[in-house]
Design a protein around this motif. Structure first.
Motif, short mmCIF file in Angstrom:
data_model
loop_
_atom_site.label_atom_id
_atom_site.label_comp_id
_atom_site.label_asym_id
_atom_site.label_seq_id
_atom_site.Cartn_x
_atom_site.Cartn_y
_atom_site.Cartn_z
N GLY A 3 0.79 -1.22 0.00
CA GLY A 3 0.00 0.00 0.00
C GLY A 3 0.82 1.27 0.00
N CYS A 4 2.12 1.15 -0.30
CA CYS A 4 2.97 2.34 -0.29
C CYS A 4 2.69 3.26 -1.48
N TYR A 5 2.10 2.70 -2.54
CA TYR A 5 1.77 3.50 -3.71
C TYR A 5 0.26 3.47 -3.97
N THR A 6 -0.24 4.53 -4.57
CA THR A 6 -1.59 4.52 -5.12
C THR A 6 -1.48 4.69 -6.63
N VAL A 7 -2.50 4.23 -7.34
CA VAL A 7 -2.43 4.20 -8.80
C VAL A 7 -3.68 4.87 -9.38
N ASP A 25 -3.49 -5.68 -16.29
CA ASP A 25 -4.81 -6.06 -15.79
C ASP A 25 -5.91 -5.25 -16.45
N ARG A 26 -5.70 -3.96 -16.60
CA ARG A 26 -6.71 -3.10 -17.22
C ARG A 26 -6.94 -3.47 -18.68
N LEU A 27 -5.88 -3.78 -19.38
CA LEU A 27 -6.02 -4.18 -20.78
C LEU A 27 -6.78 -5.50 -20.91
N ARG A 28 -6.47 -6.44 -20.04
CA ARG A 28 -7.21 -7.72 -20.07
C ARG A 28 -8.69 -7.49 -19.81
N GLN A 29 -8.98 -6.72 -18.79
CA GLN A 29 -10.37 -6.49 -18.43
C GLN A 29 -11.12 -5.68 -19.48
N PRO A 77 -13.08 2.16 -12.05
CA PRO A 77 -11.96 2.36 -11.11
C PRO A 77 -10.99 1.18 -11.12
N LEU A 78 -9.74 1.47 -10.80
CA LEU A 78 -8.73 0.42 -10.72
C LEU A 78 -9.04 -0.53 -9.56
N PRO A 79 -8.67 -1.80 -9.69
CA PRO A 79 -8.94 -2.77 -8.62
C PRO A 79 -8.00 -2.59 -7.44
N SER A 80 -8.36 -3.22 -6.33
CA SER A 80 -7.44 -3.27 -5.21
C SER A 80 -6.26 -4.16 -5.58
N ALA A 81 -5.17 -4.03 -4.84
CA ALA A 81 -4.00 -4.88 -5.10
C ALA A 81 -4.37 -6.35 -4.95
N GLN A 82 -5.20 -6.67 -3.97
CA GLN A 82 -5.58 -8.06 -3.76
C GLN A 82 -6.37 -8.61 -4.94
N SER A 83 -7.31 -7.83 -5.46
CA SER A 83 -8.09 -8.27 -6.63
C SER A 83 -7.19 -8.44 -7.84
#
Length: 211
Positions: A57-61, A145-149, A196-202
């Motif tokens: 969680g050190c970065y946000t995207v 991940d965004r491109l796949r989705q 919106p972008l997914p969580s890191a876990q997702s």
């Protein structure tokens, strides 16, 4: 002939992309590598260290929050092919919805990112930068991940480097690239389809399902 955003898109659709010799050079030339670097969208490698970084969680995207900042970050190096003409043209492509950025933030500071051009189901990766450990890798993980989705089928990385190869990029022939490009241009994809972008876990769960 002067370069225009429309001419740039026609170039990408033909399998070529523009570069300049340096930041100061006013000329722009077209490039078509004999061997092309691409990221198979089901083959991006997330190492253990990158998994830890994502979970920390050190970065946000974000996406398309600071396209100009990403361009400036990519050009902020001793040698760059991003001259004023290219900078202005991609800014225009972004305004027209054909160029996108993915930003990595540490607090309110932009510390990494990647940008590229979309046409059909193809994403043409242009450049990325990193001012903190793994920031560009985090950007790529979220981008793939965004491109796949979003339904994309081709992620063009232009040239294969050892760094990109370590993340799963491969090299294909010019003929194979043209074949994949033609197929991708016939696909309807949407960079913003997933919201919106997914969580890191997702993101990590989806990555494990495709790797």
């Amino acid at each position: 002939m002067d370069l225009t955003p429309d001419l740039l898109l026609r170039g990408y659709a033909s399998g070529i992309f523009p570069m300049a010799e340096s930041r100061e050079d006013t000329e722009v030339f077209w490039v078509e590598p004999r061997m092309r670097g691409i990221f198979p969208l089901d083959g991006f490698r997330i190492s253990r260290s990158l998994r830890r970084r994502l979970r920390s969680g050190c970065y946000t995207v974000s996406t398309d929050r600071d396209f100009t900042g990403v361009l400036e970050g990519c050009a902020d190096r001793p040698e760059t092919w991003i001259n004023r003409t290219i900078f202005d043209l991609y800014t225009q492509l972004h305004a027209a919805g054909h160029a996108h950025s993915l930003e990595v933030w540490e607090g309110e500071e932009l510390v990494g990112g990647v940008y590229g051009v979309t046409l059909g189901g193809a994403f043409f990766g242009e450049s990325m930068f990193s001012r903190r450990t793994d920031a560009s890798k985090v950007a790529l993980a979220y981008l793939v991940d965004r491109l796949r989705q979003g339904g994309f089928t081709l992620f063009d990385a232009q040239f294969l480097t050892p760094h990109l190869a370590s993340l799963g990029a491969i090299e294909i022939t010019q003929a194979e690239y043209r074949k994949r490009l033609a197929e991708a241009l016939a696909v309807r994809a949407d960079f913003d389809a997933t919201g919106p972008l997914p969580s890191a876990q997702s993101l990590l769960q989806r990555s494990s399902q495709t790797s």
